[in-house]
Design a protein around this motif. Sequence first.
Motif, short mmCIF file in Angstrom:
data_model
loop_
_atom_site.label_atom_id
_atom_site.label_comp_id
_atom_site.label_asym_id
_atom_site.label_seq_id
_atom_site.Cartn_x
_atom_site.Cartn_y
_atom_site.Cartn_z
N UNK A 1 -18.92 -29.70 -26.15
CA UNK A 1 -20.00 -29.10 -25.37
C UNK A 1 -21.04 -28.42 -26.27
N UNK A 2 -22.25 -28.27 -25.75
CA UNK A 2 -23.33 -27.61 -26.51
C UNK A 2 -22.91 -26.19 -26.88
N UNK A 3 -23.18 -25.80 -28.10
CA UNK A 3 -22.86 -24.45 -28.57
C UNK A 3 -21.50 -24.32 -29.21
N UNK A 4 -20.69 -25.38 -29.15
CA UNK A 4 -19.36 -25.32 -29.76
C UNK A 4 -19.47 -25.53 -31.27
N UNK A 5 -18.75 -24.71 -32.04
CA UNK A 5 -18.77 -24.82 -33.51
C UNK A 5 -17.38 -25.08 -34.08
N UNK B 1 -10.42 -25.53 -36.21
CA UNK B 1 -11.09 -26.37 -37.19
C UNK B 1 -12.57 -26.43 -36.87
N UNK B 2 -13.41 -26.54 -37.90
CA UNK B 2 -14.86 -26.64 -37.65
C UNK B 2 -15.19 -27.99 -37.02
N UNK B 3 -16.20 -27.99 -36.18
CA UNK B 3 -16.68 -29.24 -35.56
C UNK B 3 -17.69 -29.89 -36.50
N UNK C 1 0.90 -33.96 -23.05
CA UNK C 1 -0.55 -33.76 -23.02
C UNK C 1 -1.04 -33.10 -24.30
N UNK C 2 -2.32 -33.30 -24.56
CA UNK C 2 -3.04 -32.66 -25.66
C UNK C 2 -4.22 -31.92 -25.04
N UNK C 3 -4.35 -30.64 -25.36
CA UNK C 3 -5.47 -29.83 -24.87
C UNK C 3 -6.31 -29.41 -26.06
N UNK C 4 -7.58 -29.76 -26.04
CA UNK C 4 -8.52 -29.39 -27.09
C UNK C 4 -9.43 -28.32 -26.51
N UNK C 5 -9.44 -27.15 -27.13
CA UNK C 5 -10.30 -26.04 -26.70
C UNK C 5 -11.48 -25.94 -27.66
N UNK C 6 -12.67 -25.79 -27.11
CA UNK C 6 -13.89 -25.68 -27.91
C UNK C 6 -14.36 -24.23 -27.90
N UNK C 7 -14.81 -23.74 -29.08
CA UNK C 7 -15.19 -22.34 -29.24
C UNK C 7 -16.62 -22.20 -29.74
N UNK C 8 -17.29 -21.14 -29.27
CA UNK C 8 -18.64 -20.80 -29.73
C UNK C 8 -18.54 -20.06 -31.06
N UNK D 1 -19.15 -17.05 -31.78
CA UNK D 1 -18.54 -15.73 -31.65
C UNK D 1 -17.03 -15.81 -31.43
N UNK D 2 -16.49 -17.01 -31.35
CA UNK D 2 -15.06 -17.18 -31.14
C UNK D 2 -14.65 -17.23 -29.68
N UNK D 3 -15.63 -17.20 -28.78
CA UNK D 3 -15.33 -17.27 -27.35
C UNK D 3 -15.09 -18.72 -26.93
N UNK D 4 -14.06 -18.97 -26.10
CA UNK D 4 -13.83 -20.33 -25.63
C UNK D 4 -14.95 -20.78 -24.70
N UNK D 5 -15.41 -22.03 -24.90
CA UNK D 5 -16.49 -22.58 -24.08
C UNK D 5 -15.94 -23.52 -23.02
N UNK D 6 -15.06 -24.43 -23.45
CA UNK D 6 -14.56 -25.45 -22.53
C UNK D 6 -13.28 -26.05 -23.10
N UNK D 7 -12.61 -26.88 -22.29
CA UNK D 7 -11.41 -27.57 -22.73
C UNK D 7 -11.47 -29.03 -22.30
N UNK D 8 -10.83 -29.86 -23.08
CA UNK D 8 -10.61 -31.27 -22.73
C UNK D 8 -9.11 -31.51 -22.77
#
Length: 129
Positions: free
Chosen positions: A3-7, A39-41, A62-69, A71-78
């Motif tokens: 997602x946009x803003x994920x690092x 890990x960095x995107x 299952x595999x859950x990938x969490x994306x972070x902004x 600031x370290x805040x979670x943005x979304x998950x796949x």
Amino acid sequence: AAPAGAVSFGVKYTEGVSVDVTCQGRGEVGSAPSSGTRWPLDEGTVLRFSMSQASTEVNDNKVTVSFYAEEGQPINQAVVFLTGIGISLDVDADRDGVVEKNNPDKASWTWGPEGHGAILLVSCDKESP
């Protein structure tokens, strides 16, 4: 697909799954711990997951990938649900007319009337374009 803003991203997965992360320029990072590491995107980062045994139920892993902004805040998950399918080539390895799943001669081949091992004929031609 991030997602946009994920690092960065983190991974969680069930016991039946193996996960590896490869970061470009750092070589093979190896097995990813089931949680806690981020890990960095970066372009060239590869997340590879697999199963080494058949599932007991559909979608039991299952595999859950969490994306972070930044600031370290979670943005979304796949989330990817996995079902491992067991495939075995069962053959008449000792050529006695009986197909056996665990015949010790299955892993080798010996030529001749007293030989053992499967004779496999593979059709590799193109039947249709």
